[in-house]
Motif scaffolding. Structure first.
Motif, mmCIF file in Angstrom:
data_model
loop_
_atom_site.group_PDB
_atom_site.id
_atom_site.type_symbol
_atom_site.label_atom_id
_atom_site.label_comp_id
_atom_site.label_asym_id
_atom_site.label_seq_id
_atom_site.Cartn_x
_atom_site.Cartn_y
_atom_site.Cartn_z
ATOM 1 N N GLN A 1 29.111 71.727 -61.080
ATOM 2 C CA GLN A 1 29.430 72.377 -62.354
ATOM 3 C C GLN A 1 30.851 72.963 -62.301
ATOM 4 O OE1 GLN A 1 27.338 72.495 -65.191
ATOM 5 N NE2 GLN A 1 29.330 73.074 -66.007
ATOM 6 N N SER A 2 31.181 73.612 -61.164
ATOM 7 C CA SER A 2 32.531 74.169 -61.017
ATOM 8 C C SER A 2 33.580 73.073 -61.106
ATOM 9 C CB SER A 2 32.663 74.880 -59.665
ATOM 10 O OG SER A 2 31.750 75.927 -59.590
ATOM 11 N N LEU A 3 33.293 71.959 -60.437
ATOM 12 C CA LEU A 3 34.229 70.847 -60.438
ATOM 13 C C LEU A 3 34.402 70.299 -61.851
ATOM 14 C CD1 LEU A 3 35.906 69.145 -58.471
ATOM 15 C CD2 LEU A 3 34.032 67.519 -58.401
ATOM 16 N N ALA A 4 33.275 70.169 -62.564
ATOM 17 C CA ALA A 4 33.316 69.636 -63.926
ATOM 18 C C ALA A 4 34.120 70.565 -64.822
ATOM 19 C CB ALA A 4 31.901 69.459 -64.464
ATOM 20 N N ASN A 5 33.953 71.889 -64.631
ATOM 21 C CA ASN A 5 34.715 72.833 -65.445
ATOM 22 C C ASN A 5 36.218 72.700 -65.187
ATOM 23 O OD1 ASN A 5 32.342 73.678 -66.429
ATOM 24 N ND2 ASN A 5 32.379 75.731 -65.526
ATOM 25 N N LEU B 1 39.150 71.914 -67.798
ATOM 26 C CA LEU B 1 40.328 72.781 -67.915
ATOM 27 C C LEU B 1 41.603 71.956 -67.827
ATOM 28 C CD1 LEU B 1 39.199 75.872 -65.815
ATOM 29 C CD2 LEU B 1 39.785 75.835 -68.254
ATOM 30 N N LYS B 2 41.588 71.016 -66.895
ATOM 31 C CA LYS B 2 42.782 70.199 -66.710
ATOM 32 C C LYS B 2 43.057 69.352 -67.953
ATOM 33 C CE LYS B 2 45.219 67.138 -63.729
ATOM 34 N NZ LYS B 2 45.472 66.742 -62.357
ATOM 35 N N LEU B 3 41.984 68.815 -68.549
ATOM 36 C CA LEU B 3 42.170 67.972 -69.726
ATOM 37 C C LEU B 3 42.526 68.793 -70.955
ATOM 38 C CD1 LEU B 3 39.345 65.269 -69.496
ATOM 39 C CD2 LEU B 3 41.743 65.131 -68.804
ATOM 40 N N ASP B 4 41.853 69.962 -71.126
ATOM 41 C CA ASP B 4 41.995 70.723 -72.368
ATOM 42 C C ASP B 4 43.226 71.619 -72.367
ATOM 43 O OD1 ASP B 4 39.717 69.475 -73.029
ATOM 44 O OD2 ASP B 4 38.381 71.172 -72.642
ATOM 45 N N SER B 5 43.480 72.303 -71.221
ATOM 46 C CA SER B 5 44.654 73.168 -71.185
ATOM 47 C C SER B 5 45.410 72.944 -69.877
ATOM 48 C CB SER B 5 44.247 74.639 -71.314
ATOM 49 O OG SER B 5 43.217 74.931 -70.420
ATOM 50 N N PRO B 6 46.136 71.821 -69.830
ATOM 51 C CA PRO B 6 46.777 71.460 -68.563
ATOM 52 C C PRO B 6 47.889 72.450 -68.169
ATOM 53 C CG PRO B 6 47.439 69.983 -70.334
ATOM 54 C CD PRO B 6 46.434 70.885 -70.919
ATOM 55 N N GLN B 7 47.928 72.809 -66.914
ATOM 56 C CA GLN B 7 49.013 73.626 -66.372
ATOM 57 C C GLN B 7 49.031 73.444 -64.872
ATOM 58 O OE1 GLN B 7 48.189 77.084 -64.773
ATOM 59 N NE2 GLN B 7 46.607 77.817 -66.185
ATOM 60 N N LEU C 1 38.018 81.991 -64.922
ATOM 61 C CA LEU C 1 38.249 80.934 -65.893
ATOM 62 C C LEU C 1 37.392 79.703 -65.559
ATOM 63 C CD1 LEU C 1 40.044 80.954 -68.327
ATOM 64 C CD2 LEU C 1 41.786 79.713 -67.026
ATOM 65 N N ILE C 2 37.221 79.493 -64.238
ATOM 66 C CA ILE C 2 36.470 78.306 -63.813
ATOM 67 C C ILE C 2 34.980 78.474 -64.137
ATOM 68 C CG2 ILE C 2 35.867 76.844 -61.860
ATOM 69 C CD1 ILE C 2 38.447 77.747 -60.525
ATOM 70 N N ARG C 3 34.404 79.609 -63.744
ATOM 71 C CA ARG C 3 32.971 79.845 -64.024
ATOM 72 C C ARG C 3 32.813 81.201 -64.697
ATOM 73 N NH1 ARG C 3 29.332 76.749 -61.071
ATOM 74 N NH2 ARG C 3 27.823 77.596 -62.499
ATOM 75 N N PRO C 4 33.102 81.286 -66.011
ATOM 76 C CA PRO C 4 33.090 82.576 -66.695
ATOM 77 C C PRO C 4 31.763 83.336 -66.554
ATOM 78 C CG PRO C 4 33.761 80.793 -68.171
ATOM 79 C CD PRO C 4 33.375 80.173 -66.892
ATOM 80 N N ASN C 5 30.652 82.635 -66.668
ATOM 81 C CA ASN C 5 29.340 83.312 -66.609
ATOM 82 C C ASN C 5 28.982 83.742 -65.193
ATOM 83 O OD1 ASN C 5 28.931 83.072 -69.325
ATOM 84 N ND2 ASN C 5 27.980 81.048 -69.117
ATOM 85 N N LEU C 6 29.147 82.808 -64.267
ATOM 86 C CA LEU C 6 28.747 83.082 -62.888
ATOM 87 C C LEU C 6 29.624 84.180 -62.282
ATOM 88 C CD1 LEU C 6 26.889 82.272 -60.596
ATOM 89 C CD2 LEU C 6 28.469 80.473 -59.963
ATOM 90 N N ARG D 1 44.065 80.487 -56.915
ATOM 91 C CA ARG D 1 44.138 79.630 -58.106
ATOM 92 C C ARG D 1 43.889 78.194 -57.671
ATOM 93 N NH1 ARG D 1 46.839 82.708 -62.259
ATOM 94 N NH2 ARG D 1 47.082 80.866 -63.558
ATOM 95 N N TRP D 2 42.938 77.564 -58.333
ATOM 96 C CA TRP D 2 42.549 76.229 -57.888
ATOM 97 C C TRP D 2 42.796 75.198 -58.973
ATOM 98 C CZ3 TRP D 2 40.083 80.556 -56.225
ATOM 99 C CH2 TRP D 2 39.848 80.665 -54.843
ATOM 100 N N SER D 3 42.923 73.961 -58.524
ATOM 101 C CA SER D 3 43.082 72.876 -59.491
ATOM 102 C C SER D 3 42.351 71.650 -58.963
ATOM 103 C CB SER D 3 44.576 72.581 -59.664
ATOM 104 O OG SER D 3 44.724 71.523 -60.574
ATOM 105 N N ILE D 4 41.941 70.774 -59.876
ATOM 106 C CA ILE D 4 41.202 69.582 -59.450
ATOM 107 C C ILE D 4 42.179 68.533 -58.950
ATOM 108 C CG2 ILE D 4 41.207 68.501 -61.742
ATOM 109 C CD1 ILE D 4 38.251 67.698 -61.115
ATOM 110 N N THR D 5 41.798 67.806 -57.900
ATOM 111 C CA THR D 5 42.675 66.759 -57.370
ATOM 112 C C THR D 5 42.393 65.448 -58.087
ATOM 113 O OG1 THR D 5 41.065 66.146 -55.720
ATOM 114 C CG2 THR D 5 42.679 67.799 -55.064
ATOM 115 N N ASP D 6 43.196 64.438 -57.796
ATOM 116 C CA ASP D 6 42.960 63.118 -58.395
ATOM 117 C C ASP D 6 41.617 62.565 -57.946
ATOM 118 O OD1 ASP D 6 45.307 63.283 -59.675
ATOM 119 O OD2 ASP D 6 46.462 62.065 -58.241
#
Lengths: 373, 375
Positions: free
Chosen positions: B299-303, B307-313, B321-326, B356-361
């Motif tokens: 779930q974290s990975l999917a989020n 994030l990368k697709l919707d608000s890339p930075q 930001l990654i898991r707002p509820n958890l 701060r984390w980001s998803i890899t290729d």
């Protein structure tokens, strides 16, 4: 009242008290739970005895009833893990609880006046000796009163919750949707089964409790499809079994509880064989008449199909038709002569032909079969 | 005296424990088939139904020879099985109701006959009741020989008809379509199960015999998915319980053998249910916990993917930001941190800046392959 009359009266009350929850055990496919419960309540009695140190305390009944419910709970928990099927769960749980009871009893055998034989086998003949006296007056055997109370309890429960029990038994999903909490009903029913078993086995032994709980309901089940009628019929059958069983025991001077169980089996057997509609005789008769009707129709269809065929003489010839329908000669002749008698076919030289009536009948039955698809 | 010494020196104990162990093996093997076919309660019904047969055999012959009494028991056991099958086949009455009825009726008949026998003057009837509760201490060497002989026959039959019994137990329709005579095979299997029940009556008695048939097989079932292994394990468990129960009951004084055997086999069941690999409860608990963890990590990975697709930075994203509820839950941030560390170790996620984390290729590819439908 004479002892014999008292015993029969107790037997009738026990039989009715057992058959009421028994009907629902049978319909809910939990018959073998009665076997498990009647064995494990022994542990409840033993444990309660060690707490109260008395064999007459009402806590014994409470302990036994709790143990009965605990047995059901344990079996269902075991089954609920998905590792053990329901029948195996029963087969594992009740011998364990029963073994613990036996071990406790034999460990303290000297100190306890608990006899496994009498608990399991029971002897109705002794019931009249255990009497209730109020203000120095003899009020009759104790078992008569205790079982009457239990009978009343069962009756009130089943009358009060008849609709709920009915729905929860036949359609648990619907019962849940309607808000009836089948689990609560289920455990209430199991509590009743346990209490009934405790009360009854004191006087008749646990094995007869099973016979009385399961025998009359399945006998009644063969006679009716209506739940209300099934409840009443099984109470009636149970009472008859009790009285007949006593007469048999008195005649041969043998175990009363055993005779009643045997009578339960005999009465069931008679109903099983001769019951109208669902008995063995009528099932066999119905199956054979269906077989004949089916064969007659097939033969008529065959004749109808090949009428006016180039091969007509072969397909419908009296000497060759046998090879074409592929039946035993005897059976074919029987069918032919019965159809001739009903004037559905006639002989045209060597060829079998349909009469006008036979043709109508064949076409009509053919259309009936087709219209079902 | 220690237990081992006792077994080595006490002749009676040797005989009795040998008998119980053999019994455990036989009922373990045949019980496996009964349990798989969901007919384990048949053991209970058959053992109760044996009583009138025992009484009648005594009534007609006047002897208390084990083999004659067992023959009577076998006859009435087989008869009761046939009646139970007949009732559930020819009426709408279910198998379990038929079991309960026949069990109580036959047992009642047995009681009637026993009380009748007791009235016969000079009849040497004492000891017939031992079959109700079982009395291992009365087992003699010749009884053990009978058990061994019958047992060898039964085991040989199981080996001979292994394939047939297996297919009939698991998929009877398939067996029929292959041309096996399922009726005859089932009948043979039933007859053998009934025989194994009858063999045990003298030792553990009618009431506890169902445990001997059911429990070893239920325990063995937890350790394996293979019938051959299950049958062997079941035989082993049965033997262990038979031996252990007998020894314990004679070492600890005044404890009856049958119940002792049942307690031991129940313990084996309990251990198997909790500890067995794969099916066991502890194993299952751990697996579920693991699954929950990996689902949450996914779930974290999917989020991160979204994030990368919707608000890339390029700075990476913080945990809230990654898991707002958890992240708002107690220890939530810590849990997410562990998940991210685990994902980092698999190169699915990268810690771009501190915290701060980001998803890899590779992570993108992972989500694309496995979660296409859900995304």
């Amino acid at each position: 009242m004479s002892a014999g009359l008292e015993i029969q009266l107790i037997a009738i009350i026990v039989a009715i008290a057992c058959s009421l929850p028994g009907v629902f055990l049978v319909l809910r496919r939990m018959s073998m739970m009665s076997d498990a419960i009647t064995h494990t309540i022994l542990l409840g009695i033993v444990v309660a005895f060690f707490i109260t140190e008395s064999l007459t305390s009402p806590l014994l009944i409470l302990g036994a009833a709790l143990m009965g419910v605990f047995t059901v709970f344990l079996t269902e928990t075991l089954n609920g893990t998905g590792l053990v099927s329901e029948d195996s769960a029963i087969g594992v749980v009740f011998p364990l609880l029963f073994s613990i009871a036996i071990i406790i009893i034999s460990k303290y055998a000297g100190a306890v006046h608990l006899d496994t034989d009498s608990v399991l086998l029971g002897e109705l003949a002794y019931a009249p000796f255990n009497r209730l006296t109020l203000f120095g007056k003899d009020m009759g055997p104790k078992a008569l009163y205790s079982m009457s109370v239990i009978l009343l309890l069962n009756l009130v429960f089943i009358v009060a919750f008849f609709k709920e029990l009915k729905i929860a038994t036949f359609d648990p999903a619907l019962a849940t949707i309607l808000g009836f909490t089948p689990a609560l009903l289920h455990y209430s029913l199991m509590t009743l089964v346990s209490i009934t078993a405790v009360g009854a086995f004191e006087s008749v032994g646990s094995i007869l409790v099973i016979a009385f709980m399961i025998g009359p309901p399945i006998t009644a089940y063969l006679m009716t499809d209506d739940l209300k009628r099934m409840v009443m019929l099984s109470a009636l059958v149970g009472s008859i079994n009790g009285v007949l069983g006593y007469q048999m025991a008195a005649y041969f001077d043998v175990s009363i509880a055993g005779s009643m169980a045997v009578m339960t089996g005999l009465v069931f057997f008679l109903v099983f064989v001769f019951a109208p509609d669902k008995g063995l005789v009528s099932i066999i008769r119905r199956r054979s008449s269906q077989k004949i009707e089916f064969a007659q129709k097939s033969l008529l269809f065959h004749i109808l199909n090949h009428e006016g065929d180039p091969n007509e003489a072969l397909e419908l010839g009296i000497n060759t038709i046998c090879q074409h329908v592929n039946w035993e000669m005897d059976f074919l002749n029987k069918m032919l002569s019965s159809l001739k008698k009903e004037e559905k076919i006639f002989m045209d030289g060597d060829i079998i032909r349909l009469t006008a009536q036979g043709k109508d009948y064949a076409i009509k039955s053919y259309e009936e079969i087709i219209s079902e698809f | 005296m220690n237990v081992f010494e006792l077994i080595m020196t006490d002749y009676t104990l040797q005989v009795v424990s040998l008998g119980s162990a053999l019994l455990g093996i036989i009922s373990g093997v045949l019980g496996s088939f009964a349990v798989i076919r969901k007919e384990s309660l048949l053991g209970d019904a058959v053992s109760h139904s044996a009583l009138p047969g025992i009484a009648l055999a005594f009534l007609f012959t006047g002897t208390k020879n084990t083999e004659i009494l067992l023959l009577g028991a076998l006859t009435s056991g087989l008869l009761s099985t046939a009646i139970i099958m007949g009732i559930s086949k020819y009426s709408k009455i279910k198998f379990d109701s038929a079991l309960a009825l026949i069990l109580s009726v036959f047992f009642g008949g047995g009681l009637v006959l026993l009380t009748y026998i007791q009235k016969i003057p000079n009849a040497n009837q004492a000891g017939l009741e031992k079959f109700i509760f079982g009395q291992a201490s009365t087992v003699l060497l010749r009884d053990v020989k009978i058990i061994a002989l019958l047992g060898a026959g039964l085991l040989l039959l199981v080996a001979l008809f292994w394939k047939e019994f297996k297919i009939v137990s698991f998929d009877i329709d398939y067996a029929q379509s292959l041309g096996f005579d399922t009726k005859k095979i089932t009948a043979l299997l039933f007859a053998m199960i009934v025989t194994s029940i009858i063999i045990g009556l003298q030792t553990v008695g009618v009431i506890l015999m169902s445990a001997m048939l059911t429990a070893p097989a239920v325990a063995a079932r937890q350790w394996t998915d293979k019938l051959s292994v299950m049958v062997l394990l079941s035989a082993l468990f049965g033997a262990l319980a038979g031996l252990g129960g007998t020894v314990l009951s004679s070492v600890v004084s005044r404890l009856p053998t049958g119940p002792m055997i049942v307690i031991i086999i129940s313990l084996i069941v309990l251990i198997s249910l909790t500890l067995a690999p794969n099916r066991g409860l502890i194993w299952r608990f751990l697996r579920q916990k693991n699954n929950k963890k990996s689902i949450s990590a996914d779930q974290s990975l999917a989020n991160l993917y979204h994030l990368k697709l919707d608000s890339p930075q390029s700075q990476g994203y913080e945990i809230p930001l990654i898991r707002p509820n958890l992240a708002q839950k107690k220890n939530g941030e810590q849990i997410v941190k562990e998940q991210l560390a685990w994902l980092t170790s698999k190169n699915l996620v990268r810690e771009v800046n501190p915290s701060r984390w980001s998803i890899t290729d590779k992570g993108m590819e992972y989500i694309d392959t496995y979660f296409k439908e859900e995304v």
